[in-house]
Design an enzyme around this catalytic site. Structure first.
Site: not given
Length: 510
Positions: A329, A333-340
């Site tokens: 993490h 902000d934006g970690n989930g979208r960057l993960h995908r």
């Protein structure tokens, strides 16, 4: 942590004797007066009871060799243990152990791992004879191209380095999924459609992936943000490498401009929700302290390149890096979208995804939200039982104790299996369905135009309204947009939509 019968041995003994706070390894062992080996599987882990003859005895080094031979390599347990032992006496014991059997395979592995994880060099001469031994058994683990350690005569085939090293076990489920050769299947699907169908499908696939990725975060982006995300998805495969600057730039693209960051986070963040009258915080996940994030991220990016150069199976590679990223993490902000996004980057760069196309994996993750959450929780739930943290009245969270090891050497086997299953479903449903819909829509368009010559916008609107209403045009939509059509024309147009386009469940933008 240990729930087997009898006396703990191997990693279980090391954990118990030294009170190690670690994520539970995939196998824990014990020995007892039993006739044969007994295996109990619980919550994705194995508790194995061996006959008493397997007891390694009182020596810690013997128990560690037993663990390396029978339980595999647990970098997290070993790193925590090497920090917990009394360094001087343990190094003396380890040196005597190595000198007594200098060519033993697991002895050399243990020696290598001690120096690798501690950065300390034992007062021993390099191994002068014997064949090189693989650090990880390639039949039990996914491995990188090996680098020889001449000092230990060990071939380091780890997927990463001391800063970040994912582990993925070669379990039967993953081997079965590999054997399906999904990349070849996707290529065959693409080859079965003409260029016009592919061209028409591309825009929608990128839009669908964007919309789904934001929906997972329960966000509805503006048209501008969505367009920026689509543009990022399209140009991502052309990047030959990623570094900190690239990740920062990507983060700036996908979040609101005012929340763009200049680097990795400087504050402790967490994933939680406000509950109760006083809006107290329910914490679901705590990532590492900000001061260790740069080191973890250097390790993750290095691991990404090592796996790419080693041609590690792309879905396994994507799982280890993308889930490793979201657990670290590194941004506010934006970690989930960057993960995908990292999933798409790795699959595209490895040639798994057909050139110029995208698999809308986020759409399947969204449909299987409970499975996706369970996958994340397979790491976060046991982690949260180990963390000591407090949240003050302003919602600021503080973590006590050393925690970086929890995020550094994660076993990503569960994540790799789940990502493989989601990728399989994406290829066989979302991807193929979209291409099929394009072909059916072309046929439908010809028939619709034969019945009534309408402008493209009107035709598309008619189809969209029918798909949203079970194949029929509602009275309200007809009165507002299609009052010029006769009853016979409406019925005939509806029939075309029903026959050619209603096999795909649910409304779909045209």
């Amino acid at each position: 942590m240990f729930s087997g019968r009898g006396t703990p041995i191997g990693y279980a003994k090391a954990i118990a004797d030294h009170n190690l706070a670690v994520m539970p390894p995939h196998q824990l062992s014990s020995c007892a007066a039993v006739a044969g080996k007994h295996v109990e599987r619980k919550e994705g882990r194995e508790f194995v009871t061996y006959p008493s003859s397997y007891n390694p005895g009182p020596s810690l080094c013997d128990h560690l060799e037993f663990a390396l031979k029978h339980e595999g390599v647990s970098l997290e347990v070993l790193a925590a243990l090497f920090r917990a032992v009394d360094q001087g006496p343990f190094e003396d014991e380890l040196c005597r152990h190595i000198q007594a059997r200098p060519t033993g395979q697991n002895t050399r592995r243990l020696w290598f791992l001690y120096e690798f994880l501690t950065g300390r060099e034992l007062p021993l001469e390099d191994v002068a004879q014997g064949n090189y031994v693989e650090l990880l058994d390639p039949e039990r683990y996914y491995t990188a191209a090996p680098v020889n350690s001449r000092r230990h005569r060990v071939r380091d085939n780890l997927l990463g380095n001391v800063n970040f090293c994912p582990m993925v076990r070669r379990i039967p489920a993953l081997q079965e999924l590999e054997a399906k050769r999904l990349a070849s299947e996707a290529a065959q699907i693409v080859a079965s459609y003409d260029e016009d169908a592919l061209r028409r499908a591309v825009d929608y696939l990128y839009t669908k992936e964007t919309r789904s990725s934001f929906n997972i975060e329960r966000e509805k982006p503006s048209q501008k943000r969505a367009a920026r995300f689509v543009a990022l998805l399209r140009e991502l495969p052309d990047r030959t490498s990623l570094n900190r600057a690239a990740l920062v730039q990507m983060q700036n693209v996908i979040v609101e401009e005012r929340f763009g960051e200049r680097g990795y986070r400087k504050a402790q963040n967490y994933v939680g929700e406000s509950v109760g009258v006083g809006l107290r915080q329910r914490v679901h996940f705590v990532p590492p302290r900000p001061k260790v994030v740069p080191r973890l991220m250097r390790g993750l990016l290095s691991s990404l390149e090592r796996m790419m150069a080693s041609q590690v199976e792309p879905v396994v590679h994507a799982a280890a890096i993308s889930f490793g990223f979201v657990f670290i993490h590194p941004f506010e902000d934006g970690n989930g979208r960057l993960h995908r996004l990292l999933i798409h980057y790795i699959l595209s760069r490895a040639g798994f995804t057909p050139k110029g196309l995208i698999f809308p994996i986020s759409a399947v993750m969204l449909q299987k939200r409970q499975q996706y959450d369970a996958c994340l929780e397979s790491f976060s739930k046991p982690l949260m039982t180990l963390l000591d943290y407090t949240v003050d009245e302003d919602g600021h969270l503080s973590v006590k104790g050393r925690t970086s090891g929890f995020y550094r050497y994660v076993d990503f086997t569960r994540m790799a299996e789940d990502l493989y299953l989601w990728t399989e479903e994406t290829i066989r449903t979302e991807f193929r369905d979209e291409l099929d819909f394009i072909v059916r829509y072309r046929k439908a368009r010809e028939k619709l135009d034969d019945l009534v010559e309408m402008p493209d916008t009107s035709r598309n609107r008619f189809v969209q309204f029918c798909l949203q209403n079970g194949g029929r045009l509602s009275a309200g939509k007809r009165a507002k947009y299609f009052s010029a059509l006769t009853d016979d024309e409406v019925r005939a147009l509806e029939q075309v939509v029903q026959e050619l386009l209603m096999t795909r469940a649910g409304p779909r933008p045209i």
